[in-house]
Design a protein around this motif. Structure first.
Motif, PDB file in Angstrom:
ATOM      1  N   ASP A 190       0.916  -1.231   0.030  1.00  0.00           N
ATOM      2  CA  ASP A 190       0.053  -0.002   0.110  1.00  0.00           C
ATOM      3  C   ASP A 190       0.873   1.168  -0.089  1.00  0.00           C
ATOM      4  O   ASP A 190       1.828   1.440   0.966  1.00  0.00           O
ATOM      5  N   PRO A 191       0.839   1.903  -1.110  1.00  0.00           N
ATOM      6  CA  PRO A 191       1.656   3.143  -1.408  1.00  0.00           C
ATOM      7  C   PRO A 191       1.407   4.264   0.054  1.00  0.00           C
ATOM      8  O   PRO A 191       2.596   4.881   0.303  1.00  0.00           O
ATOM      9  N   LEU A 192       0.208   4.362   0.418  1.00  0.00           N
ATOM     10  CA  LEU A 192      -0.131   5.163   1.517  1.00  0.00           C
ATOM     11  C   LEU A 192       0.549   5.088   2.558  1.00  0.00           C
ATOM     12  O   LEU A 192       0.700   5.934   3.599  1.00  0.00           O
ATOM     13  N   THR A 193       0.832   3.775   2.912  1.00  0.00           N
ATOM     14  CA  THR A 193       1.792   3.340   4.231  1.00  0.00           C
ATOM     15  C   THR A 193       2.905   4.117   4.228  1.00  0.00           C
ATOM     16  O   THR A 193       3.222   4.617   5.227  1.00  0.00           O
ATOM     17  N   TYR A 194       3.590   4.364   3.056  1.00  0.00           N
ATOM     18  CA  TYR A 194       5.249   4.985   3.109  1.00  0.00           C
ATOM     19  C   TYR A 194       4.924   6.557   3.216  1.00  0.00           C
ATOM     20  O   TYR A 194       5.645   7.233   3.169  1.00  0.00           O
ATOM     21  N   GLY A 195       3.608   7.018   3.211  1.00  0.00           N
ATOM     22  CA  GLY A 195       3.285   8.247   3.369  1.00  0.00           C
ATOM     23  C   GLY A 195       2.725   8.871   4.545  1.00  0.00           C
ATOM     24  O   GLY A 195       3.250   9.851   5.148  1.00  0.00           O
ATOM     25  N   VAL A 196       1.959   7.753   5.296  1.00  0.00           N
ATOM     26  CA  VAL A 196       1.546   8.254   6.546  1.00  0.00           C
ATOM     27  C   VAL A 196       2.567   7.887   7.611  1.00  0.00           C
ATOM     28  O   VAL A 196       2.662   8.838   8.567  1.00  0.00           O
ATOM     29  N   ASP A 197       3.542   6.969   7.461  1.00  0.00           N
ATOM     30  CA  ASP A 197       4.584   6.966   8.419  1.00  0.00           C
ATOM     31  C   ASP A 197       5.488   7.986   8.640  1.00  0.00           C
ATOM     32  O   ASP A 197       5.370   8.462   9.834  1.00  0.00           O
ATOM     33  N   PRO A 198       5.972   8.417   7.688  1.00  0.00           N
ATOM     34  CA  PRO A 198       6.852   9.648   7.543  1.00  0.00           C
ATOM     35  C   PRO A 198       5.926  10.912   8.328  1.00  0.00           C
ATOM     36  O   PRO A 198       6.613  11.780   9.062  1.00  0.00           O
ATOM     37  N   ILE A 199       4.922  11.201   7.767  1.00  0.00           N
ATOM     38  CA  ILE A 199       4.258  12.225   8.207  1.00  0.00           C
ATOM     39  C   ILE A 199       3.711  12.189   9.858  1.00  0.00           C
ATOM     40  O   ILE A 199       4.102  13.064  10.553  1.00  0.00           O
ATOM     41  N   ARG A 200       3.810  10.931  10.414  1.00  0.00           N
ATOM     42  CA  ARG A 200       3.437  10.774  11.438  1.00  0.00           C
ATOM     43  C   ARG A 200       4.801  10.957  12.454  1.00  0.00           C
ATOM     44  O   ARG A 200       4.894  11.622  13.478  1.00  0.00           O
ATOM     45  N   GLN A 201       5.896  10.656  11.946  1.00  0.00           N
ATOM     46  CA  GLN A 201       7.120  10.482  12.536  1.00  0.00           C
ATOM     47  C   GLN A 201       7.566  12.044  12.952  1.00  0.00           C
ATOM     48  O   GLN A 201       8.030  12.480  13.732  1.00  0.00           O
ATOM     49  N   ILE A 202       7.379  12.739  11.595  1.00  0.00           N
ATOM     50  CA  ILE A 202       7.903  14.320  11.700  1.00  0.00           C
ATOM     51  C   ILE A 202       6.832  15.007  12.421  1.00  0.00           C
ATOM     52  O   ILE A 202       7.104  16.045  12.996  1.00  0.00           O
ATOM     53  N   GLY A 203       5.327  14.702  12.257  1.00  0.00           N
ATOM     54  CA  GLY A 203       4.219  15.560  12.591  1.00  0.00           C
ATOM     55  C   GLY A 203       4.317  15.573  14.406  1.00  0.00           C
ATOM     56  O   GLY A 203       3.964  16.329  14.756  1.00  0.00           O
ATOM     57  N   LEU A 204       4.643  14.385  14.950  1.00  0.00           N
ATOM     58  CA  LEU A 204       4.756  14.163  16.223  1.00  0.00           C
ATOM     59  C   LEU A 204       5.936  14.676  16.911  1.00  0.00           C
ATOM     60  O   LEU A 204       6.192  14.324  18.173  1.00  0.00           O
ATOM     61  N   SER A 205       6.935  14.794  16.146  1.00  0.00           N
ATOM     62  CA  SER A 205       8.428  14.999  16.671  1.00  0.00           C
ATOM     63  C   SER A 205       8.486  16.052  17.922  1.00  0.00           C
ATOM     64  O   SER A 205       9.319  15.936  18.518  1.00  0.00           O
ATOM     65  N   THR A 206       7.519  16.983  17.757  1.00  0.00           N
ATOM     66  CA  THR A 206       7.864  18.184  18.838  1.00  0.00           C
ATOM     67  C   THR A 206       6.849  18.064  19.708  1.00  0.00           C
ATOM     68  O   THR A 206       6.710  18.893  20.761  1.00  0.00           O
ATOM     69  N   THR A 207       6.062  16.900  19.629  1.00  0.00           N
ATOM     70  CA  THR A 207       5.078  16.712  20.659  1.00  0.00           C
ATOM     71  C   THR A 207       5.381  15.321  21.610  1.00  0.00           C
ATOM     72  O   THR A 207       5.086  15.737  22.876  1.00  0.00           O
ATOM     73  N   LEU A 208       6.033  14.395  20.975  1.00  0.00           N
ATOM     74  CA  LEU A 208       6.221  13.195  21.821  1.00  0.00           C
ATOM     75  C   LEU A 208       7.867  13.074  21.791  1.00  0.00           C
ATOM     76  O   LEU A 208       8.669  13.613  21.151  1.00  0.00           O
ATOM     77  N   ARG A 209       8.099  12.488  22.675  1.00  0.00           N
ATOM     78  CA  ARG A 209       9.446  12.046  22.876  1.00  0.00           C
ATOM     79  C   ARG A 209      10.018  10.985  21.886  1.00  0.00           C
ATOM     80  O   ARG A 209       9.300  10.394  21.351  1.00  0.00           O
ATOM     81  N   SER A 210      11.431  10.881  21.873  1.00  0.00           N
ATOM     82  CA  SER A 210      12.027  10.191  20.413  1.00  0.00           C
ATOM     83  C   SER A 210      11.634   8.587  20.496  1.00  0.00           C
ATOM     84  O   SER A 210      11.353   7.959  19.633  1.00  0.00           O
ATOM     85  N   HIS A 211      11.481   8.155  21.870  1.00  0.00           N
ATOM     86  CA  HIS A 211      11.329   6.551  22.041  1.00  0.00           C
ATOM     87  C   HIS A 211       9.719   6.334  21.702  1.00  0.00           C
ATOM     88  O   HIS A 211       9.363   5.236  21.223  1.00  0.00           O
ATOM     89  N   ALA A 212       8.963   7.332  22.163  1.00  0.00           N
ATOM     90  CA  ALA A 212       7.547   7.356  21.650  1.00  0.00           C
ATOM     91  C   ALA A 212       7.415   7.038  20.300  1.00  0.00           C
ATOM     92  O   ALA A 212       6.521   6.264  19.617  1.00  0.00           O
ATOM     93  N   ILE A 213       8.115   7.975  19.546  1.00  0.00           N
ATOM     94  CA  ILE A 213       8.005   8.019  17.943  1.00  0.00           C
ATOM     95  C   ILE A 213       8.625   6.687  17.233  1.00  0.00           C
ATOM     96  O   ILE A 213       7.951   6.435  16.411  1.00  0.00           O
ATOM     97  N   GLN A 214       9.431   6.252  18.032  1.00  0.00           N
ATOM     98  CA  GLN A 214      10.357   5.226  17.586  1.00  0.00           C
ATOM     99  C   GLN A 214       9.289   3.769  17.799  1.00  0.00           C
ATOM    100  O   GLN A 214       9.373   2.997  16.669  1.00  0.00           O
ATOM    101  N   ALA A 215       8.356   3.872  18.749  1.00  0.00           N
ATOM    102  CA  ALA A 215       7.624   2.583  19.083  1.00  0.00           C
ATOM    103  C   ALA A 215       6.607   2.878  17.830  1.00  0.00           C
ATOM    104  O   ALA A 215       5.670   1.679  17.717  1.00  0.00           O
TER     105      ALA A 215
END
Length: 246
Positions: A190-215
């Protein structure tokens, strides 16, 4: 862009839909799943999927312009013009991608007020190229279907059947971990998988701690971008081949 700007109803409708999804799904499903996923507020988890949905729906449905042009005879005039067929295909893809990127960016601007996610200028600058890459991929899908399908009614049915599985299997609503094998395979193609994943990682980078984003992360951002390039090259190439045969 002039056509889109003049069509105010279309413009407003395309922005209201994802915002309603964010409000209704974020607030409606949170109590049913215990308010959070993996200790993360559900509204924060789901917002990248809502932004991805805005881009997906807008770009895929742009393919209906090809069907519309065919039914009114305008496509024959375009194909008879002294312009190479691949230029026509690429221009359609770029048009759909540009409009969808702008819509996704506008939806992103509403996210802080609806989800309490912090956005920074650096984050937005990082996200826009990913929006555009994802929009190129999904716009190519719409243009391919528009070139193959002959009627507007059939196009709408096929798109609805295709879009919902693409959306739900992308990790927009639930983590793509510990899934049954068949669902894991579908999510990987599913190509959308590879779009949602980086959006989530970058979009939450200032809200969550790095270990939470990695999870939450499925792949590295670099791998996701590489896969979007691969999907984009394959699908855009397919659209060009189909247009050469029209």
């Amino acid at each position: 862009m002039l056509h889109v700007w003049r069509d105010k109803l279309r413009l407003v409708g395309s922005l209201i839909q994802p915002l309603l999804f964010l409000l209704i799904i974020g607030n409606g499903l949170a109590p049913a799943i215990g308010q959070n996923i993996g200790g993360i507020d559900f509204k924060k988890f789901v917002f990248p999927g809502i932004v991805g949905m805005s881009i997906l729906f807008s770009s895929v449905f742009y393919g209906i312009t090809v069907v519309w042009d065919r039914e009114f005879g305008f496509l024959k005039e375009i194909l008879a013009a002294p312009v190479r067929r691949y230029v026509v295909a690429l221009s359609k893809i770029l048009a759909g991608a540009t409009i969808s990127t702008i819509q996704g960016t506008i939806v992103l601007m509403f996210v802080p007020s609806l989800t309490e996610v912090s956005l920074s200028l650096t984050m937005v600058i990082k996200l826009i190229p990913i929006f555009f890459l994802l929009a190129l991929v999904t716009s190519s899908i719409g243009i391919i279907l528009g070139a193959v399908i002959k009627s507007i009614q059939a196009f709408q049915v096929v798109i609805l059947v295709l879009v919902m599985p693409l959306y739900f299997m992308s990790g927009a609503f639930f983590p793509l971990k510990n899934l049954p094998t068949w669902m894991e395979v579908l999510s990987k193609i599913d190509p959308l998988t590879y779009g949602v994943d980086p959006i989530r990682q970058i979009g939450l980078s200032t809200t969550l701690r790095s270990h939470a984003i990695q999870a939450l992360a499925i792949h590295t951002i670099g791998f996701d971008i590489m896969m979007l390039f691969i999907f984009g090259a394959i699908l855009a190439g397919t659209a060009i081949v189909i247009f050469n045969r029209l």
